[in-house]
Enzyme design. Structure first.
Site, PDB file in Angstrom:
ATOM      1  N   LYS A 124       0.829  -1.205   0.000  1.00 53.06           N
ATOM      2  CA  LYS A 124       0.000   0.000   0.000  1.00 53.06           C
ATOM      3  C   LYS A 124       0.862   1.254   0.000  1.00 53.06           C
ATOM      4  O   LYS A 124       0.584   2.223  -0.732  1.00 53.06           O
ATOM      5  CB  LYS A 124      -0.935  -0.023   1.207  1.00 53.06           C
ATOM      6  CG  LYS A 124      -2.006  -1.110   1.106  1.00 53.06           C
ATOM      7  CD  LYS A 124      -2.686  -1.401   2.436  1.00 53.06           C
ATOM      8  CE  LYS A 124      -3.674  -2.554   2.293  1.00 53.06           C
ATOM      9  NZ  LYS A 124      -4.291  -2.970   3.561  1.00 53.06           N
ATOM     10  N   GLN A 165      -4.842  -1.475   9.707  1.00 53.75           N
ATOM     11  CA  GLN A 165      -4.639  -2.800   9.135  1.00 53.75           C
ATOM     12  C   GLN A 165      -5.186  -3.877  10.054  1.00 53.75           C
ATOM     13  O   GLN A 165      -4.873  -3.923  11.239  1.00 53.75           O
ATOM     14  CB  GLN A 165      -3.145  -3.038   8.875  1.00 53.75           C
ATOM     15  CG  GLN A 165      -2.824  -4.378   8.250  1.00 53.75           C
ATOM     16  CD  GLN A 165      -3.399  -4.526   6.852  1.00 53.75           C
ATOM     17  OE1 GLN A 165      -3.329  -3.610   6.040  1.00 53.75           O
ATOM     18  NE2 GLN A 165      -3.968  -5.683   6.557  1.00 53.75           N
ATOM     19  N   ASP A 214     -11.113   2.564   4.050  1.00 52.80           N
ATOM     20  CA  ASP A 214     -11.510   1.174   3.817  1.00 52.80           C
ATOM     21  C   ASP A 214     -13.000   1.008   3.552  1.00 52.80           C
ATOM     22  O   ASP A 214     -13.436  -0.063   3.128  1.00 52.80           O
ATOM     23  CB  ASP A 214     -11.140   0.318   5.034  1.00 52.80           C
ATOM     24  CG  ASP A 214      -9.811  -0.390   4.870  1.00 52.80           C
ATOM     25  OD1 ASP A 214      -9.455  -0.714   3.731  1.00 52.80           O
ATOM     26  OD2 ASP A 214      -9.134  -0.629   5.878  1.00 52.80           O
TER      27      ASP A 214
END
Length: 303
Positions: free
Chosen positions: A49, A93, A116
């Site tokens: 990422k 995460q 997200d």
């Protein structure tokens, strides 16, 4: 021969389309990534990422915390990032350590910084089909289906799996594309028969090679979301991956049996190389979109 739906060309198209949008902004978009502990898979995902951010010109702000971090300490960090004007998106995460209240942490992320697409506010916007960050993996699958011109409207779609991250948002996104959607899971009766009714089958159940030939209608499109590590040589042999196992000592397979899908589907995503590249692409897309909204709002406020 079935059509193999590779994710790389779709990812390349998405990232290419973001570059002119980034160049138009008065500052780079900012993405904060929070990583807790030393899970090897999570570390690989985070590095990927951050690499994508650097290649696009997105500012990446990485926070690596020990596995002993408390829920309150994480909440303090998230609240700090919520207040920083140069941070447009925040990604925590997963998975977090078991002692951390993951739901509290995810819901502490400001909805307008939810890169997200997991915040309940943004899930509500998805239900109502209103603009908002979308869960990255299912959003990427929609882009993949569009790229390969696979019809969704009017098709019978079965989503195998009901997670908040993939299954539920995937079903909603397919519904918004006018598919007729069924959600199946581990407690569904006559599961293979239900899945065989699908013109479009999305497998996201988290079990290696669980979907076999009796789940797949001839000619169906099969999207495999699973990523499962196989370390047993006998299992690798059964799945037709003995040579790869001999070379690497492990193989990665999806939730769909690789031999069965290649022999029965009309089109399918491989594992690896299918859905995986699209998750990061859509994370970048969400971040850019959030930056555009923040800067537009700031410009309006300055008038």
């Amino acid at each position: 021969m079935p059509q193999i739906l590779y994710g790389a060309p779709v990812q390349a198209q998405i990232l290419h389309s973001l570059k002119p949008r980034i160049h138009k902004l008065s500052r780079p978009p900012g993405l904060a990534v929070v990583l807790v502990g030393h899970d090897p898979a999570s570390q690989i995902y985070v590095r990927s990422k951050i690499k994508a951010c650097h290649e696009l010109g997105i500012h990446s702000d990485s926070h690596e915390l020990p596995a002993t971090v408390t829920t309150d300490e994480l909440l303090t960090l998230v609240h700090t990032l919520n207040e920083r004007p140069g941070i447009d998106g925040i990604l925590v995460q997963m998975p977090l350590p078991k002692h951390v209240d993951a739901r509290r942490v995810l819901e502490a992320v400001a909805p307008d910084k939810d890169a997200d697409g997991f915040h309940p506010t943004n899930v509500g916007y998805l239900v109502a089909n209103r603009p908002a960050p979308r869960a990255c993996t299912p959003a990427g699958i929609i882009e993949l289906l569009k790229f390969y011109k696979i019809e969704m409207a009017g098709r019978n779609a079965v989503v195998l799996g009901r997670s908040d991250i993939v299954g539920k948002p995937m079903a909603l996104m397919l519904l918004h594309e006018n598919a007729t959607v069924t959600i199946c899971h581990s407690r569904t009766e006559d599961l293979p028969e239900r899945c065989r009714e699908a013109d479009l089958l999305v497998a996201a159940i988290g079990r290696a090679a669980f979907v076999t030939a009796d789940f797949i209608a001839p000619g169906a499109t099969v999207i495999d979301v699973g990523i499962n590590r196989i370390t047993d040589p006998a299992e690798a042999q059964r799945l037709g991956r003995a040579e790869e196992y001999a070379a690497k000592g492990r193989v990665i397979v999806g939730d769909v049996h690789p031999l069965d899908v290649a022999n029965g589907a009309g089109a399918y995503t491989p594992v690896p190389g299918g859905v995986g590249p699209l998750t990061i692409a859509m994370l970048m897309s969400n971040t850019v979109e959030l930056a555009e909204r923040h800067l537009e709002s700031a410009a309006k406020g300055a008038r």
